[in-house]
Design a protein around this motif. Structure first.
Motif, mmCIF file in Angstrom:
data_model
loop_
_atom_site.group_PDB
_atom_site.id
_atom_site.type_symbol
_atom_site.label_atom_id
_atom_site.label_comp_id
_atom_site.label_asym_id
_atom_site.label_seq_id
_atom_site.Cartn_x
_atom_site.Cartn_y
_atom_site.Cartn_z
ATOM 1 N N PRO A 12 -10.101 42.078 -8.140
ATOM 2 C CA PRO A 12 -10.472 42.719 -6.866
ATOM 3 C C PRO A 12 -11.752 42.159 -6.261
ATOM 4 C CG PRO A 12 -10.644 44.261 -8.715
ATOM 5 C CD PRO A 12 -9.962 43.046 -9.234
ATOM 6 N N ARG A 13 -12.657 41.665 -7.130
ATOM 7 C CA ARG A 13 -13.927 41.144 -6.602
ATOM 8 C C ARG A 13 -13.715 39.854 -5.788
ATOM 9 N NH1 ARG A 13 -16.645 41.306 -12.421
ATOM 10 N NH2 ARG A 13 -14.431 40.960 -12.892
ATOM 11 N N LEU A 14 -12.600 39.175 -6.028
ATOM 12 C CA LEU A 14 -12.320 37.939 -5.268
ATOM 13 C C LEU A 14 -11.735 38.230 -3.896
ATOM 14 C CD1 LEU A 14 -10.817 35.727 -8.141
ATOM 15 C CD2 LEU A 14 -13.055 35.428 -7.028
ATOM 16 N N LYS A 15 -11.432 39.525 -3.636
ATOM 17 C CA LYS A 15 -10.816 39.900 -2.351
ATOM 18 C C LYS A 15 -11.788 40.662 -1.451
ATOM 19 C CE LYS A 15 -7.322 38.895 -1.512
ATOM 20 N NZ LYS A 15 -7.135 37.567 -0.848
ATOM 21 N N LYS A 16 -13.034 40.788 -1.885
ATOM 22 C CA LYS A 16 -13.995 41.583 -1.116
ATOM 23 C C LYS A 16 -14.685 40.716 -0.053
ATOM 24 C CE LYS A 16 -14.328 45.656 -3.457
ATOM 25 N NZ LYS A 16 -12.906 45.700 -3.869
ATOM 26 N N VAL A 17 -15.140 41.356 1.027
ATOM 27 C CA VAL A 17 -16.000 40.664 2.000
ATOM 28 C C VAL A 17 -17.435 40.790 1.469
ATOM 29 C CG1 VAL A 17 -16.892 40.657 4.356
ATOM 30 C CG2 VAL A 17 -14.459 41.122 3.930
ATOM 31 N N HIS A 137 -13.121 26.236 2.499
ATOM 32 C CA HIS A 137 -12.565 26.895 1.300
ATOM 33 C C HIS A 137 -13.595 27.864 0.719
ATOM 34 C CE1 HIS A 137 -10.206 26.807 -2.625
ATOM 35 N NE2 HIS A 137 -11.373 27.281 -3.015
ATOM 36 N N GLU A 138 -14.881 27.434 0.693
ATOM 37 C CA GLU A 138 -15.930 28.284 0.099
ATOM 38 C C GLU A 138 -16.266 29.463 1.001
ATOM 39 O OE1 GLU A 138 -15.578 25.733 -2.925
ATOM 40 O OE2 GLU A 138 -16.319 27.781 -2.854
ATOM 41 N N ILE A 139 -16.348 29.238 2.317
ATOM 42 C CA ILE A 139 -16.667 30.358 3.226
ATOM 43 C C ILE A 139 -15.525 31.374 3.209
ATOM 44 C CG2 ILE A 139 -17.014 31.013 5.654
ATOM 45 C CD1 ILE A 139 -18.567 28.387 6.028
ATOM 46 N N ASP A 140 -14.281 30.881 3.045
ATOM 47 C CA ASP A 140 -13.151 31.805 2.871
ATOM 48 C C ASP A 140 -13.400 32.747 1.691
ATOM 49 O OD1 ASP A 140 -11.503 31.185 4.984
ATOM 50 O OD2 ASP A 140 -10.031 30.049 3.815
ATOM 51 N N THR A 145 -10.830 35.595 1.028
ATOM 52 C CA THR A 145 -9.614 34.809 1.285
ATOM 53 C C THR A 145 -9.525 33.660 0.286
ATOM 54 O OG1 THR A 145 -9.680 35.321 3.655
ATOM 55 C CG2 THR A 145 -8.372 33.410 2.994
ATOM 56 N N LEU A 146 -8.343 33.537 -0.355
ATOM 57 C CA LEU A 146 -8.089 32.452 -1.317
ATOM 58 C C LEU A 146 -7.106 31.467 -0.699
ATOM 59 C CD1 LEU A 146 -7.610 34.707 -4.471
ATOM 60 C CD2 LEU A 146 -9.697 33.492 -3.774
#
Ligand code: K2U
Ligand code: ZN
Length: 173
Positions: A12-17, A137-140, A145-146
């Motif tokens: 879930p932490r990879l989907k947070k703003v 990719h990194e700012i995503d 965003t992946l």
């Protein structure tokens, strides 16, 4: 400096703003150093703070891959794309949080990015080629965003299932 564990999708932490960095202080400079060390160790050419579980708007990059060439480490606090080219570029992307999975992703070929550097100075530069792909990719990552979010649902589900299996195996190891 220390090498830190990289979160693996799904998490879930990879989907947070992520939250803007309000002050570039010594703690943030240490984090940037740890991220660069972790990135080089992976190895990778970019890394975003949420990949270490830190939901702050900080990315690091070094897209110099030629053997023997001078490395070009960069740390960008609060990076934002302020212009993007009409021209598009396709690159077979990977992600350190989605190991061993690659897919073609189409993105603007050139972007103008504003950020704050390790000295707290405001910066702006145009990125092209692999640097442009990497910085987008990194700012995503900072917006949850992946690269698999650009794929069709079936391919995204297949990759996610592989990562769930990989995490189960790693947990058992
Ligand atoms: O954010 C990350 O997971 C780091 C990626 C950044 C990246 C992915 C795709 C295209 C450009 C940059 C890692 O560097 S993945 C490893 C890698 C290395 C070289 C070229 C492509 C991918
Ligand atoms: Zn990634």
């Amino acid at each position: 400096m220390s090498i830190r564990p990289i979160l693996i999708h799904p998490d879930p932490r990879l989907k947070k703003v992520c939250t803007p960095v309000d002050e570039v202080n010594d703690d943030m400079r240490k984090l940037a150093g740890d991220m660069l060390e972790t990135m080089y160790d992976a190895p990778g050419i970019g890394l975003a703070a949420p990949q270490l579980g830190i939901l702050q708007r900080l990315i690091v990059m070094d897209c110099i891959k030629e053997e023997g060439a001078e490395p070009q480490p960069m740390a960008l606090f609060n990076p934002e794309v302020v212009w993007e080219s009409e021209a598009l570029n396709v690159y077979e992307e990977g992600c350190l949080s989605i190991p061993e999975q690659y897919a073609d992703v189409e993105r603007p070929a050139e972007v103008m990015v504003k950020w704050v550097d390790v000295d707290g100075a405001a910066c702006e530069a145009k990125f092209d080629a692999l640097w442009a792909t990497c910085v987008q990719h990194e700012i995503d990552h900072l917006d949850g965003t992946l690269f698999i979010d650009y794929l069709g649902p079936l391919k995204r589900q297949m990759i996610t299932r592989k990562m769930v299996k990989l995490k189960r195996e790693r947990a058992r190891a």
